[in-house]
Scaffold this active site. Structure first.
Site: not given
Length: 221
Positions: A10, A12, A170
């Site tokens: 991922d 961001d 995250d």
């Protein structure tokens, strides 16, 4: 020795420390269009979620926008966010060092954001050399996390079977997408005091833990 896992990151909050910037930009922009919003609300409720999904949810709560205003809202938010990223964006602490240790693994970025934003983030944070053009955007592929098809399509484009991929994400939407795609998943959990790691995923709390977590997966195969 088996072929190294393909690592699907991922962007961001995983590779780059952009979520606080994004939360601030959204808190600045959305209220100008009649949609009350705070940075704290993004971090608590909407991390990793597609921007249009956030807007539509806010419209359901506070009143709808017509298509023209919705397009102008997104364009203004993207412009402001790009300016902030180019001026302020930093990698997640420990991530540059982790990527160097993992140099022998094939890698890609798989994000719910537009490709322009992904490329800007990698360039601004000094991580572009680790990924080249292996940047997979939900806007390009037409499918958004938590739909597992986003990670599956990225794996296919990388020439990798799902079971030979490791998702590093995250946010809950990305962790769930990776698990449902049949991949190994490492949850970079920045908020263990309030966020649980879904069953089946491996929890780490700092990027410096990532190479060891990948090494354990390699040893298990």
């Amino acid at each position: 020795m088996s072929t190294p896992y393909c690592l699907l990151f991922d962007s961001d909050g995983t590779l780059v420390d952009s979520e606080v910037l994004l939360a601030q930009v959204m808190a600045e922009t959305l209220p100008q269009y009649g949609l009350p919003f705070t940075a704290e609300q993004y971090m608590a409720e909407f991390r990793g979620v597609r921007f249009l999904t956030i807007v539509l949810e806010l419209e359901a709560r506070h009143g709808g926008l017509d298509d023209d205003r919705r397009k102008r809202l997104e364009a203004q938010m993207r412009e402001r966010m790009e300016a902030r990223m180019r001026a302020e964006l930093e990698p997640i602490a420990g991530m540059p060092e982790a990527l160097l240790e993992l140099a022998h693994h094939p890698k890609a970025v798989v994000s719910n954001g537009p490709e322009r934003k992904i490329r800007c983030a990698m360039e601004s944070a000094g991580l572009a050399q680790h990924f080249g053009n292996n940047l997979f955007s939900a806007y390009t592929l037409g499918v958004w996390k938590p739909d597992p098809a986003l990670y599956r399509q990225a794996a296919e484009a990388m020439g990798q079977a799902p079971e030979r991929c490791v998702v590093i994400d995250d946010a809950d939407v990305g962790v769930v997408a990776g698990l449902e795609a049949g991949m190994q998943v490492i949850h970079l959990n920045h908020f263990p005091e309030r966020e649980a790691t879904p069953p089946g995923a491996i929890a780490i709390h700092h990027a410096r833990e990532l190479p060891a977590a990948i090494a354990r997966l390699d040893l298990a195969t």
